[in-house]
Structure formats: structure tokens, C-alpha cells
Design a protein around this motif. Structure first.
Motif, mmCIF file in Angstrom:
data_model
loop_
_atom_site.group_PDB
_atom_site.id
_atom_site.type_symbol
_atom_site.label_atom_id
_atom_site.label_comp_id
_atom_site.label_asym_id
_atom_site.label_seq_id
_atom_site.Cartn_x
_atom_site.Cartn_y
_atom_site.Cartn_z
ATOM 1 N N LEU A 188 0.988 -1.078 -0.002
ATOM 2 C CA LEU A 188 0.036 -0.008 0.169
ATOM 3 C C LEU A 188 0.959 1.258 0.052
ATOM 4 N N LEU A 189 1.054 1.959 -1.140
ATOM 5 C CA LEU A 189 1.855 2.839 -1.349
ATOM 6 C C LEU A 189 1.260 4.275 -1.488
ATOM 7 N N SER A 190 1.342 4.953 -0.351
ATOM 8 C CA SER A 190 0.855 6.640 -0.246
ATOM 9 C C SER A 190 1.945 7.382 -0.681
ATOM 10 N N GLY A 191 1.918 8.530 -0.917
ATOM 11 C CA GLY A 191 2.830 9.558 -1.266
ATOM 12 C C GLY A 191 3.720 9.893 0.137
ATOM 13 N N ASP A 194 6.810 6.804 4.784
ATOM 14 C CA ASP A 194 6.913 5.479 5.399
ATOM 15 C C ASP A 194 6.789 4.449 4.483
ATOM 16 N N SER A 195 5.741 4.272 3.683
ATOM 17 C CA SER A 195 5.450 3.162 2.881
ATOM 18 C C SER A 195 6.588 2.936 1.848
ATOM 19 N N PRO A 196 7.111 3.951 1.291
ATOM 20 C CA PRO A 196 8.305 3.603 0.215
ATOM 21 C C PRO A 196 9.390 2.831 1.133
ATOM 22 N N ALA A 211 2.360 -2.587 -6.224
ATOM 23 C CA ALA A 211 1.991 -1.541 -5.296
ATOM 24 C C ALA A 211 0.735 -0.776 -5.887
ATOM 25 N N VAL A 212 -0.180 -0.513 -4.640
ATOM 26 C CA VAL A 212 -1.504 0.168 -4.944
ATOM 27 C C VAL A 212 -1.379 1.651 -4.396
ATOM 28 N N TYR A 213 -1.820 2.439 -5.023
ATOM 29 C CA TYR A 213 -2.269 3.753 -4.667
ATOM 30 C C TYR A 213 -3.550 4.232 -4.684
ATOM 31 N N PHE A 214 -4.446 4.570 -3.576
ATOM 32 C CA PHE A 214 -5.647 4.854 -3.846
ATOM 33 C C PHE A 214 -5.771 6.448 -3.976
ATOM 34 N N HIS A 215 -6.328 6.747 -5.143
ATOM 35 C CA HIS A 215 -6.345 8.123 -5.521
ATOM 36 C C HIS A 215 -7.681 8.599 -5.567
ATOM 37 N N LEU A 269 -11.373 4.244 6.253
ATOM 38 C CA LEU A 269 -10.639 4.340 4.930
ATOM 39 C C LEU A 269 -9.619 3.180 4.871
ATOM 40 N N LYS A 270 -8.788 3.248 5.969
ATOM 41 C CA LYS A 270 -7.661 2.208 5.994
ATOM 42 C C LYS A 270 -8.306 0.871 5.794
ATOM 43 N N ARG A 271 -9.373 0.583 6.552
ATOM 44 C CA ARG A 271 -9.570 -0.960 6.306
ATOM 45 C C ARG A 271 -10.259 -1.112 4.831
ATOM 46 N N VAL A 290 1.862 -5.312 2.325
ATOM 47 C CA VAL A 290 2.708 -4.538 3.287
ATOM 48 C C VAL A 290 2.054 -3.002 3.399
ATOM 49 N N THR A 291 2.300 -2.581 4.361
ATOM 50 C CA THR A 291 2.119 -1.366 4.746
ATOM 51 C C THR A 291 3.113 -0.379 5.485
ATOM 52 N N GLY A 292 2.944 0.603 5.572
ATOM 53 C CA GLY A 292 4.066 1.881 6.158
ATOM 54 C C GLY A 292 3.399 2.427 7.831
ATOM 55 N N ASP A 293 2.536 1.483 8.011
ATOM 56 C CA ASP A 293 2.102 1.895 9.458
ATOM 57 C C ASP A 293 3.332 1.921 10.556
ATOM 58 N N SER A 294 3.222 2.783 11.290
ATOM 59 C CA SER A 294 4.181 2.846 12.410
ATOM 60 C C SER A 294 3.382 3.110 13.678
ATOM 61 N N ALA A 299 -1.986 10.348 15.989
ATOM 62 C CA ALA A 299 -3.064 9.784 16.672
ATOM 63 C C ALA A 299 -3.888 8.722 15.719
ATOM 64 N N SER A 300 -3.596 8.580 14.521
ATOM 65 C CA SER A 300 -4.529 7.497 14.054
ATOM 66 C C SER A 300 -3.531 6.362 14.051
ATOM 67 N N GLN A 301 -2.352 6.310 14.364
ATOM 68 C CA GLN A 301 -1.377 5.239 14.421
ATOM 69 C C GLN A 301 -1.144 4.580 15.827
ATOM 70 N N THR A 302 -2.400 4.396 16.529
ATOM 71 C CA THR A 302 -1.873 4.000 18.113
ATOM 72 C C THR A 302 -1.976 2.424 17.807
ATOM 73 N N ASP A 347 -0.937 16.386 -0.739
ATOM 74 C CA ASP A 347 -1.435 15.371 0.144
ATOM 75 C C ASP A 347 -2.166 14.266 -0.519
ATOM 76 N N ASP A 348 -2.172 13.016 0.178
ATOM 77 C CA ASP A 348 -2.886 12.265 -0.220
ATOM 78 C C ASP A 348 -4.308 11.894 0.241
ATOM 79 N N CYS A 349 -5.128 10.938 -0.085
ATOM 80 C CA CYS A 349 -6.555 10.946 0.376
ATOM 81 C C CYS A 349 -6.771 10.818 1.776
HETATM 82 P P1 ATP Z 1 3.098 7.241 4.756
HETATM 83 O O1 ATP Z 1 4.184 7.909 5.212
HETATM 84 O O2 ATP Z 1 3.546 6.003 4.266
HETATM 85 O O3 ATP Z 1 2.127 7.885 4.141
HETATM 86 P P2 ATP Z 1 1.743 7.864 7.111
HETATM 87 O O4 ATP Z 1 2.790 7.912 8.315
HETATM 88 O O5 ATP Z 1 1.297 8.933 6.670
HETATM 89 O O6 ATP Z 1 2.228 6.824 6.191
HETATM 90 P P3 ATP Z 1 -0.914 6.773 7.449
HETATM 91 O O7 ATP Z 1 -1.493 8.039 6.484
HETATM 92 O O8 ATP Z 1 -1.695 6.478 8.442
HETATM 93 O O9 ATP Z 1 0.536 6.719 7.814
HETATM 94 O O10 ATP Z 1 -1.051 5.526 6.395
HETATM 95 C C1 ATP Z 1 -0.580 4.312 7.008
HETATM 96 C C2 ATP Z 1 -0.413 3.449 5.785
HETATM 97 O O11 ATP Z 1 -1.718 3.077 5.065
HETATM 98 C C3 ATP Z 1 0.675 4.138 4.736
HETATM 99 O O12 ATP Z 1 2.040 3.832 5.114
HETATM 100 C C4 ATP Z 1 0.217 3.358 3.561
HETATM 101 O O13 ATP Z 1 0.775 1.926 3.619
HETATM 102 C C5 ATP Z 1 -1.251 2.971 3.578
HETATM 103 N N1 ATP Z 1 -1.725 4.180 2.740
HETATM 104 C C6 ATP Z 1 -2.289 5.369 3.572
HETATM 105 N N2 ATP Z 1 -2.879 6.175 2.483
HETATM 106 C C7 ATP Z 1 -2.720 5.331 1.448
HETATM 107 C C8 ATP Z 1 -3.173 5.734 -0.223
HETATM 108 N N3 ATP Z 1 -3.487 6.668 -0.605
HETATM 109 N N4 ATP Z 1 -2.834 4.724 -0.932
HETATM 110 C C9 ATP Z 1 -2.217 3.611 -0.505
HETATM 111 N N5 ATP Z 1 -1.839 3.241 0.680
HETATM 112 C C10 ATP Z 1 -1.847 4.261 1.611
#
Ligand code: ATP
Ligand code: MG
Length: 393
Positions: A188-191, A194-196, A211-215, A269-271, A290-294, A299-302, A347-349
């Protein structure tokens, strides 16, 4: 020198390549080398008993080619070597001497280290090393033999062809396992940052990535998408086949915003992203997400929020950066050259319609019951996948 040619010698982690799948993995690695060198002139790659050799018909640019190859996971080192046309021992001595004159700063300690894979060659490895070493001593000033940890090591590899180089010119690889050798995963690749990095770490263990990106146009801009495309391109350089799917997410996002209390929207949204990623995984024959969750970043990553993702997907979810500090993730992002792309200000979505006070302790049962009440979701997800744009690298 006549009858010689400069080539690239590529060494790879042999331990990773033991067993019956060895040839499959070697071919995956060779494909990754070919892919990364595309655009680097007129070259071909061949195997030489545990090595790959890249030769150019013309226009070799080793300065450009070496870093492109060294970043492929599973490759342990790359260097420029002299390839001899034949296996004549006088030629070997002469080329070794010319090479040492050019590359070895005297006075210094040295040794010659020979590896004879071609047992047809009449001299043993130690005999070859001894005789070539003697030839250098007789023809160069300021050399002294030292067998353990010398300053200069001249390597002679006798294979189908003979190759000469020194350990000084070897560029070390990144380690890891050959691209794709562990199977496929959906990233799950956002912009974001973390996710890269998460994708890179997964690829390091041999996981080939889709990779999937939600646009969400028009709420997320074309620029935000370009940023993700650039990140995907950068990640694709670490080896193997890499595909990006841009999934249109607007309808799903609007539906969720409409039907969810604002403080729960981030989790919802994440689900949905995980659910779609899992459907993609089935089509891609991928075995993990594979996600970039940390944990604890925002707040959204507890841990509670991560818990509230439970059951969204049945596949294993790898979260390679879950326990890294932000500065550790940034250090990797800089090393793999994704950081400057990630910090572009689009920004991403997930940052859209963000509640003022996201829930930090969402309850899984409540989330699941809201999700279950939105009957249209499945159909919207299937359509989003069908309408995805696919970009191959
Ligand atoms: P990142 O730095 O990777 O964007 P983040 O710290 O912003 O992570 P979140 O926005 O909570 O954290 O997203 C957590 C994870 O959910 C991301 O690392 C990614 O794997 C996935 N994710 C979030 N938004 C998208 C998106 N628009 N498209 C694809 N994956 C996403
Ligand atoms: Mg993000």
C-alpha cells in the motif's frame, strides 16, 4: 592492451541461491540486471559459474552502470574487470602486470589471489598466484608480499574466460535476497515517507511487489499521483518486476464519509484500502500485504488503531517500519532516495475530510458493525479495481 576488454563482474549471495530453485533465482537476478541497465548502451549479460558478466559492444559507461547494478537486492558486489581473450599463461602475467602498474600505488604490500573454476587450466590456483606474484615483484619497484590483509589484492579468476581485477575496485551491494525469490506482496504505497521505506525493506527480503495507490480525484491532485508514480519508479530500481495500480477511490471515500461518524473515518478508510489490497493480492497471486504503518507516530496510528484493522484482510500484513523511530525511517528514505520525492507538498486521500479529533481508541466491534451495514462497499471495491490504471516499470 590487445586481446583484452573491460567488463563488469557481478557477484551474488550464493547462500541465498542454494537448492533446486537456484537457476530460477539466478534468472530473476539476471532479468533485474538487464532491466536496470536498460538505456545504458549496447550490452549483454552472461553467466560464468557463480558470477554474471556484463559486456558492452560499445559505449560502456561503467560509472553509470555500477550503482544501477549494486542496488539490486541479492547482489553482493560489482566491479570492472579485465577479460582476456584466451587462457595463455604469459598473457595472464602480462595483463596482471599492466593492471597492477595502473591500479597499485607503490610502495605497498600485496598478494595475488587466484580462483580456478576451470580445472582444464594447467596450473593450480596457488601456483598461478605464486608465479604471477613473482612476475610483479621482478618488474615493479616497491612491492612487498603480505598474505594476510595486504593493502593491494590482485584477483585472477580462471573460468570459461580469465578475469583480472583488484578488490579495491569492488563496489559492495546492499545484501538482501534476489528480487521476487520470496514470492509476491501487495504494497500500500501512499505519497508519504513511510510506505516507500516499508516497500524497500520488504523487497530486501526477496518480496516482489505490486504497489497500490488509492487516488481520490478531484480531492487529490494529479501532482499527488505523479509523486506516487515517481516513488514507485524509484522503488522499482531495487530489482525485479514492479507494478503500480492507481485505484480510483473517490466513490468509496465519499460513501464512507457519508456513512461513518467523523472520528472513525480514518480507520474506515484504511480498512477499505486493506480489503481492496487483498482483492488485488488474489489476482496477483500475492501472499502478503505490506504497509508503512508505524506505532505511535500520529493519533491515527496507535496500537488501538492497528487493532481496529483486524479482520479487514485475512492475508498476513507486514509492517516493516512499525517499530522504527521517525528519524530511523527518514535515514533509510534518504539512503534510497525516496525522501525528496515524499516531502513534495501534495496530500494523499487520507488527509482529506480529516476529523478534528480522530478516535485514538476505536473499538473493533463498532467499526465492524458500521462496515457491515454499508452494503454497497463490495460492489464499489470491485469496480474500483476494474477501473484501476496499471503502470509497469
Ligand atoms: P506514509 O508516510 O507511508 O504515508 P503515514 O505515516 O502518513 O504513512 P498513514 O497515512 O496513517 O501513515 O498511512 C498508513 C499506511 O496506510 C501507509 O503507510 C500506507 O501503507 C497506507 N496508505 C495510506 N494512504 C494510502 C493511499 N492513499 N494509498 C495507498 N496506501 C495508503
Ligand atoms: Mg501518509
Amino acid at each position: 592492451m590487445e586481446n583484452t576488454k573491460e567488463v563488469l563482474i557481478i557477484k551474488y549471495g550464493e547462500i541465498a541461491l542454494r537448492g533446486k530453485n537456484r537457476y530460477i533465482y539466478e534468472n530473476m537476478l539476471i532479468d533485474a540486471v538487464r532491466k536496470n541497465l536498460t538505456g545504458c548502451g549496447d550490452f549483454w549479460v552472461h553467466k560464468e559459474q557463480g558470477r554474471f558478466v556484463v559486456e558492452w559492444n560499445s559505449g560502456a559507461d561503467f560509472g553509470r552502470a555500477i550503482p544501477l547494478v549494486a542496488r539490486i537486492f541479492g547482489i553482493t558486489s560489482v566491479c570492472v574487470a579485465i577479460k582476456l581473450a584466451g587462457q595463455d599463461f604469459d598473457d595472464i602475467k602480462d595483463v596482471a602486470l599492466a593492471y597492477a602498474r595502473q591500479h597499485c600505488k607503490t610502495p605497498t604490500t600485496f598478494k595475488v589471489d587466484t580462483r580456478r573454476a576451470n580445472k582444464q587450466f594447467p596450473l593450480r590456483s596457488d601456483e598461478t598466484s605464486g608465479l604471477v606474484g613473482e612476475h610483479l615483484l621482478n618488474n615493479m619497484e616497491g612491492l612487498k608480499v603480505k598474505l594476510s590483509a595486504p593493502e593491494f589484492t590482485l584477483k585472477i579468476e580462471i573460468r570459461n574466460s580469465v578475469y583480472i581485477y583488484s578488490t579495491d575496485v569492488e563496489v559492495k551491494g546492499l545484501g538482501g535476497l534476489p528480487p521476487g525469490s520470496a514470492g509476491r506482496g501487495v504494497l500500500l504505497l501512499s505519497g508519504g515517507i513511510d510506505s516507500p521505506v516499508a516497500g524497500w525493506l520488504a523487497a530486501k527480503r526477496g518480496i516482489g511487489l505490486t504497489a497500490v495507490y488509492f487516488h481520490s480525484p478531484p480531492y487529490t491532485s494529479e501532482r499527488a499521483k505523479e509523486k506516487v508514480v515517481d516513488l514507485a519508479r524509484q522503488l522499482s530500481q531495487f530489482g525485479g518486476k514492479f507494478k503500480l495500480m492507481v485505484v480510483p477511490f473517490t466513490d468509496i471515500q465519499l460513501k464512507l464519509v457519508d456513512r461513518t461518524p467523523p472520528e472513525k473515518i480514518t480507520i474506515m478508510l484504511k480498512r477499505s484500502m486493506l480489503r481492496i489490497a487483498e482483492k488485488v493480492a488474489a489476482k496477483e497471486k500475492a501472499l502478503a500485504l505490506v504497509t508503512g504503518d508505524s506505532v505511535g507516530q500520529v493519533a491515527s496510528q496507535t496500537l488501538h488503531s492497528l487493532h481496529a484493522m483486524t479482520g479487514a484482510a485475512n492475508l498476513p500484513i507486514l509492517r516493516p517500519v512499525a517499530c522504527f523511530d521517525k528519524h530511523e525511517i527518514i535515514a533509510i528514505a534518504q539512503k534510497i532516495e525516496t525522501f525528496d520525492i515524499s516531502i513534495r507538498p501534495y496530500d494523499d486521500c487520507c488527509t482529506l475530510f480529516l476529523p478534528k479529533h480522530p478516535e485514538t481508541k476505536p473499538k473493533l466491534s463498532i467499526i465492524q458493525s458500521i462496515e457491515g451495514s454499508i452494503n454497497e462497499l463490495d460492489g464499489l471495491m470491485e469496480r474500483a479495481i476494474t477501473e484501476s490504471e496499471i503502470i509497469k516499470f
